[in-house]
Design an enzyme around this catalytic site. Structure first.
Site, PDB file in Angstrom:
ATOM      1  CG  ASP A  31      -2.074   0.980   1.063  1.00  0.00           C
ATOM      2  OD1 ASP A  31      -3.234   0.530   0.947  1.00  0.00           O
ATOM      3  OD2 ASP A  31      -1.825   2.207   1.056  1.00  0.00           O
ATOM      4  CD  GLU A  95      -9.640   6.252   0.479  1.00  0.00           C
ATOM      5  OE1 GLU A  95      -8.511   6.055  -0.005  1.00  0.00           O
ATOM      6  OE2 GLU A  95      -9.833   6.774   1.591  1.00  0.00           O
ATOM      7  CG  HIS A 100      -8.391  -2.990  -2.689  1.00  0.00           C
ATOM      8  ND1 HIS A 100      -9.300  -2.259  -3.417  1.00  0.00           N
ATOM      9  CD2 HIS A 100      -8.220  -2.328  -1.520  1.00  0.00           C
ATOM     10  CE1 HIS A 100      -9.657  -1.183  -2.717  1.00  0.00           C
ATOM     11  NE2 HIS A 100      -9.027  -1.206  -1.556  1.00  0.00           N
ATOM     12  CG  HIS A 102      -6.781  -2.803   2.862  1.00  0.00           C
ATOM     13  ND1 HIS A 102      -5.998  -1.687   2.746  1.00  0.00           N
ATOM     14  CD2 HIS A 102      -7.941  -2.507   2.223  1.00  0.00           C
ATOM     15  CE1 HIS A 102      -6.653  -0.754   2.079  1.00  0.00           C
ATOM     16  NE2 HIS A 102      -7.841  -1.218   1.751  1.00  0.00           N
TER      17      HIS A 102
HETATM   18  P1  AMP Z   1      -9.846   1.429   0.010  1.00  0.00           P
HETATM   19  O1  AMP Z   1     -10.401   1.527  -1.399  1.00  0.00           O
HETATM   20  O2  AMP Z   1     -10.452   2.448   0.931  1.00  0.00           O
HETATM   21  O3  AMP Z   1      -9.942   0.057   0.578  1.00  0.00           O
HETATM   22  O4  AMP Z   1      -8.316   1.789  -0.008  1.00  0.00           O
HETATM   23  C1  AMP Z   1      -7.536   1.938  -1.150  1.00  0.00           C
HETATM   24  C2  AMP Z   1      -6.099   1.787  -0.749  1.00  0.00           C
HETATM   25  O5  AMP Z   1      -5.312   1.877  -1.938  1.00  0.00           O
HETATM   26  C3  AMP Z   1      -5.567   2.882   0.200  1.00  0.00           C
HETATM   27  O6  AMP Z   1      -5.041   2.254   1.374  1.00  0.00           O
HETATM   28  C4  AMP Z   1      -4.494   3.580  -0.609  1.00  0.00           C
HETATM   29  O7  AMP Z   1      -3.397   3.994   0.176  1.00  0.00           O
HETATM   30  C5  AMP Z   1      -4.099   2.510  -1.622  1.00  0.00           C
HETATM   31  N1  AMP Z   1      -3.547   3.024  -2.858  1.00  0.00           N
HETATM   32  C6  AMP Z   1      -4.051   4.004  -3.646  1.00  0.00           C
HETATM   33  N2  AMP Z   1      -3.277   4.204  -4.717  1.00  0.00           N
HETATM   34  C7  AMP Z   1      -2.236   3.330  -4.610  1.00  0.00           C
HETATM   35  C8  AMP Z   1      -1.087   3.051  -5.404  1.00  0.00           C
HETATM   36  N3  AMP Z   1      -0.828   3.710  -6.539  1.00  0.00           N
HETATM   37  N4  AMP Z   1      -0.235   2.087  -4.976  1.00  0.00           N
HETATM   38  C9  AMP Z   1      -0.482   1.415  -3.830  1.00  0.00           C
HETATM   39  N5  AMP Z   1      -1.558   1.619  -3.055  1.00  0.00           N
HETATM   40  C10 AMP Z   1      -2.414   2.573  -3.419  1.00  0.00           C
END
Ligand code: AMP
Ligand code: ZN
Length: 116
Positions: A31, A95, A100, A102
């Protein structure tokens, strides 16, 4: 594949990532804004926007991700456990709309899951 999806771009190699694991179905990468010493994401290469759109045809790849999560988490240093989180939709505060998982290891111990 979704041309505008940031995780599809990572899968295609158009945006750099710190890769943890890759095979024909799955990519795992760190992340970009880690919330813990171990924090990486596991994604299906197939563009599934969220668990809301997941169905029977996705069982194999979703099972594969979970079945691999413990091995990768331990390899990354989460020796005594970790938390898996899948944020889904607006209520889940998702977001990035490419499904995905985590993998979050630490702090030791993690706070309680949700406040009662
Ligand atoms: P969520 O959709 O809320 O589960 O979280 C999206 C996650 O993607 C967040 O923890 C971001 O920090 C991560 N994220 C967003 N863009 C990138 C990227 N280019 N590379 C790695 N992680 C990312
Ligand atoms: Zn995507």
């Amino acid at each position: 594949m979704d041309n505008n999806c940031i995780f599809c771009k990572i899968i295609r190699g158009e945006i750099p990532s710190r890769k943890v694991y890759e095979d024909e179905d799955i990519l795992a990468f760190h992340d970009i804004k880690p919330v813990a010493p171990v924090h990486f994401l596991m994604v299906p290469k197939l563009h599934i926007p969220s668990l809301m759109e997941a169905g029977q045809g996705h069982q194999a790849v979703l099972g594969k991700i979970l079945a691999l999560s413990g091995k990768l988490a331990q390899e990354q240093g989460a020796k005594d456990g970790f938390r898996t989180i899948i944020n889904t939709g607006r209520v889940g505060r998702q977001e990035v709309y490419h499904l995905h998982v985590h993998i979050i290891g630490g702090p030791d111990p993690l706070p309680a899951m949700l406040k009662r």
